[in-house]
Design a protein around this motif. Structure first.
Motif, short mmCIF file in Angstrom:
data_model
loop_
_atom_site.label_atom_id
_atom_site.label_comp_id
_atom_site.label_asym_id
_atom_site.label_seq_id
_atom_site.Cartn_x
_atom_site.Cartn_y
_atom_site.Cartn_z
N LYS A 134 20.44 -28.97 -10.67
CA LYS A 134 19.04 -29.79 -11.28
C LYS A 134 18.07 -28.64 -11.35
N PRO A 135 17.24 -28.89 -12.31
CA PRO A 135 16.04 -27.79 -12.45
C PRO A 135 15.30 -27.72 -11.11
N GLN A 136 15.03 -26.73 -10.76
CA GLN A 136 13.89 -26.34 -9.83
C GLN A 136 12.50 -25.67 -10.03
N PRO A 137 11.64 -26.58 -10.67
CA PRO A 137 10.54 -26.12 -11.26
C PRO A 137 9.50 -25.70 -10.05
N ALA A 138 8.62 -24.67 -10.43
CA ALA A 138 7.82 -24.38 -9.39
C ALA A 138 6.61 -25.38 -8.87
N THR A 139 6.17 -25.41 -7.75
CA THR A 139 5.19 -26.60 -7.29
C THR A 139 3.98 -26.10 -7.74
N HIS A 140 3.73 -24.63 -7.91
CA HIS A 140 2.51 -24.25 -8.32
C HIS A 140 2.54 -23.18 -9.37
N LYS A 141 1.36 -23.01 -10.16
CA LYS A 141 1.70 -22.06 -11.07
C LYS A 141 0.59 -20.76 -10.83
N THR A 142 1.06 -19.71 -11.16
CA THR A 142 0.33 -18.38 -10.74
C THR A 142 -0.67 -18.06 -11.83
N GLY A 143 -0.50 -18.41 -12.96
CA GLY A 143 -1.31 -17.94 -14.06
C GLY A 143 -0.93 -16.59 -14.64
N LYS A 144 0.07 -15.97 -14.33
CA LYS A 144 0.77 -14.71 -14.72
C LYS A 144 1.79 -15.06 -15.67
N LYS A 145 1.78 -14.22 -16.81
CA LYS A 145 2.64 -14.30 -17.87
C LYS A 145 3.61 -13.23 -17.89
N VAL A 146 5.14 -13.68 -17.90
CA VAL A 146 5.87 -12.44 -18.24
C VAL A 146 7.08 -12.72 -19.45
N ALA A 147 7.13 -11.53 -19.93
CA ALA A 147 8.02 -11.47 -20.92
C ALA A 147 9.22 -10.83 -20.64
N ALA A 163 10.35 -17.84 -13.10
CA ALA A 163 9.77 -19.43 -13.33
C ALA A 163 9.71 -20.15 -12.24
N ARG A 164 10.59 -19.97 -11.22
CA ARG A 164 10.77 -20.71 -10.01
C ARG A 164 9.46 -20.56 -9.01
N VAL A 165 8.96 -19.29 -9.23
CA VAL A 165 7.68 -19.05 -8.47
C VAL A 165 6.57 -19.14 -9.04
N GLY A 166 6.63 -19.82 -10.44
CA GLY A 166 5.29 -20.15 -10.89
C GLY A 166 4.74 -19.31 -11.90
N HIS A 167 5.58 -18.32 -12.36
CA HIS A 167 4.90 -17.57 -13.32
C HIS A 167 5.30 -18.25 -15.03
N GLU A 168 4.58 -17.89 -15.81
CA GLU A 168 4.75 -18.44 -16.96
C GLU A 168 5.69 -17.52 -17.99
N VAL A 169 6.92 -17.81 -17.86
CA VAL A 169 8.05 -16.79 -18.46
C VAL A 169 8.32 -17.21 -19.97
N ASP A 477 7.53 -9.87 -9.56
CA ASP A 477 6.77 -10.83 -8.69
C ASP A 477 5.72 -10.04 -7.69
N GLU A 478 6.31 -8.88 -6.97
CA GLU A 478 5.72 -8.46 -6.19
C GLU A 478 4.51 -7.45 -6.85
N PHE A 479 4.76 -7.05 -7.94
CA PHE A 479 3.93 -6.24 -8.88
C PHE A 479 2.70 -7.07 -9.03
N LEU A 480 2.99 -8.30 -9.58
CA LEU A 480 2.01 -9.12 -9.86
C LEU A 480 1.12 -9.93 -8.98
N MET A 481 1.75 -10.17 -7.59
CA MET A 481 1.09 -10.85 -6.91
C MET A 481 0.59 -10.18 -5.39
N GLY A 482 1.46 -8.88 -5.20
CA GLY A 482 1.11 -8.16 -4.13
C GLY A 482 2.11 -8.31 -3.24
N PHE A 483 2.99 -9.50 -3.26
CA PHE A 483 4.04 -9.65 -2.16
C PHE A 483 5.03 -10.85 -3.04
N SER A 484 6.14 -10.88 -2.52
CA SER A 484 7.22 -11.91 -2.90
C SER A 484 8.06 -12.56 -1.91
#
Length: 488
Positions: A134-147, A163-169, A477-484
């Motif tokens: 089943k889909p596993q959507p993120a419980t919260h969004k980070t506001g970061k966009k990744v291509a 996507a599962r950790v909340g980035h807009e992909v 993810d680490e680059f965008l958030m400082g940790f992963s």
């Protein structure tokens, strides 16, 4: 460990095949997977070794003894959870991976290895049938966009993880459908494309935006609309719109054979031939499809792509199919004490070979010959290794009749246009230069641009692409958030 003495009591059980006459009539999968009882028996052979080399033999480090034990216990639900913890798409690898994990199995030292691939295949098919995937959507969004540029297994895995950790992909693909070489390089009889389609629906439900028919970089000069891209996006646009970019394209530049007569009609790259049949299978209408009906076909290249050309040619109804390999014929059995737990060099006969194919080893093509611009045959000579060099064997020259030659000699590097457009530094092979260091891994010389999969490592396996996509996702993810919290 389900059964302590299982490896002594049970023999390896191979997956079955539908009869050759039946499977040659269509492009459907023909492997007959293990039933529940067979999978349990096969899983019972796993010894749960003190050092399970299968884990390290597997590029994604599947936790193989654990899911084997769960299958033996009948706990299929937890088995798929364990399998999914390391592998986003086990239905891909369970069908087309050559299973380096089995070569590394401790049983393979002096016995037949555990059928790990067939168990993986059984687990994921059971999971889809039971509705556990089943889909596993993120419980919260980070506001970061990744291509993510390229929608093969590396791109799909990276997009799903991010996507599962909340980035807009956003997943970009130049072709009309998602999947890369999974879609247009692997024949349907090895993996039907419905497996890709349902994963695409899953990642969309998890928040990934999919854009097909989009070329990153400039369209070819003079081209407005092609059968593989209808619009283009510049690197500058992506860098302005996204916080990070991952390049996950394939190694698509086919190795050529520059001998006299190469320009004759009838000599084609495998990747001109195979994608067309996949498109027809998907319902597309093609003009002037390359067909092998009634032709004498020679496939140059002894690997998996060559085997795929053999199987497709037989389904077309070729008059004959011959496969050339420049290397000497390997032994039927490997020297296990010498090679284990590494991937051994030995003779491998595929299901396509069994459908009808002559094989020639240690053979080199000297010239393509033809009449009125069309291929009629080719001249060859056998070769041998002397003093570290391949030399011709006198008196072995031969002319083979041929109406179609398919070049399946591998891929040398990714198409350079995307890398050049971004200004990515390349290694000596023409791949994107990026390390796999734990900190900052997969980063290129261009700020916030990463590279993973074949575009970075060169031509490789689907399972390596999934691994690199997952690892690159963690680095981004680490680059965008400082940790992963993503697994690496």
């Amino acid at each position: 460990m389900g059964k302590i003495t299982g490896f002594m009591e049970y023999e390896r059980i191979e997956e079955g095949y539908k009869p050759v006459p039946e499977r040659l009539k269509n492009y459907k999968e023909f492997v007959v997977g293990l039933d529940d009882a067979q999978a349990k028996t096969q899983a019972a052979r796993c010894m749960d070794c003190g050092t399970p080399f299968c884990n390290s033999g597997c590029p994604v480090n599947n936790i193989i003894p654990d899911f084997n034990d769960l299958v033996y216990q009948g706990d299929w639900k937890n088995a798929i959870d364990v399998l999914h913890s390391t592998n986003n798409f086990p239905e891909f690898t369970g069908r087309i991976c050559p299973a380096p994990c089995e070569a590394a199995c401790v049983l393979n030292v002096n016995d037949d290895p555990v059928g790990i691939k067939s168990i993986e295949h059984a687990i994921i098919d059971r999971a889809w049938a039971e509705g556990w995937v089943k889909p596993q959507p993120a419980t919260h969004k980070t506001g970061k966009k990744v291509a993510v540029v390229g929608s093969g297994p590396a791109g799909m895995a990276a997009a799903q993880q991010l996507a599962r950790v909340g980035h807009e992909v956003t997943l970009f693909e130049k072709n009309d459908r998602v999947g890369g070489l999974l879609r247009y390089g692997i024949p349907d009889f090895k993996m039907e494309k419905s497996h890709i389609d349902r994963r695409v629906e899953q990642i969309k439900a998890e928040g990934v935006t999919v854009r097909t028919g989009v070329l990153v970089g400039a369209l070819p000069k003079g081209s407005k609309v092609t059968n593989w891209a209808k619009e283009s996006v510049s690197p500058e646009q992506l860098q302005a719109q996204f916080d990070a970019i991952i390049l996950t394209g394939g190694s698509e530049q086919s190795r050529d054979l520059p001998v006299p007569g190469r320009d004759l009609e009838g000599v084609y790259f495998a990747m001109e031939f195979l994608p067309q049949q996949n498109k027809v299978n998907a319902g597309d209408k093609l003009k002037h499809q390359l067909r092998a009906d009634g032709k004498h076909v020679i496939v140059i290249g002894g690997g998996d792509t060559g085997s795929d050309c053999v199987g497709t040619s037989n389904r077309h109804g070729a008059a004959s199919v011959t496969q050339f390999e420049v290397m000497p014929q390997p032994p039927a059995e490997e020297n296990r004490p010498l090679t284990w737990p590494n991937w051994p060099m030995k003779l491998r006969t595929s299901s396509s070979h069994d459908e009808g194919c002559s094989r020639e080893f240690a053979i080199s093509t000297k010239e393509f010959i033809g009449e009125k611009g069309k291929l009629t045959g080719l001249k060859t000579v056998h070769i041998e290794l002397k003093d570290g060099k391949m030399v011709e064997v006198p008196g072995t020259e031969k002319t083979y009749p041929a109406d179609m030659v398919l070049l399946a000699m591998g891929f040398v590097n990714p198409v350079s246009t995307v890398l050049d457009a971004f200004g990515i530094e390349k290694d000596a092979r023409g791949n994107a230069r990026a390390s796999t260091d734990f900190v900052g891994g997969y980063a290129t010389n261009v700020p916030k641009v990463f590279a993973a999969g074949d575009v970075r490592r060169g031509q490789s396996l689907v399972v390596w692409a999934i691994r690199e996509g997952r690892q690159a996702a963690r680095s981004v993810d680490e680059f965008l958030m400082g940790f992963s919290d993503l697994p690496r």
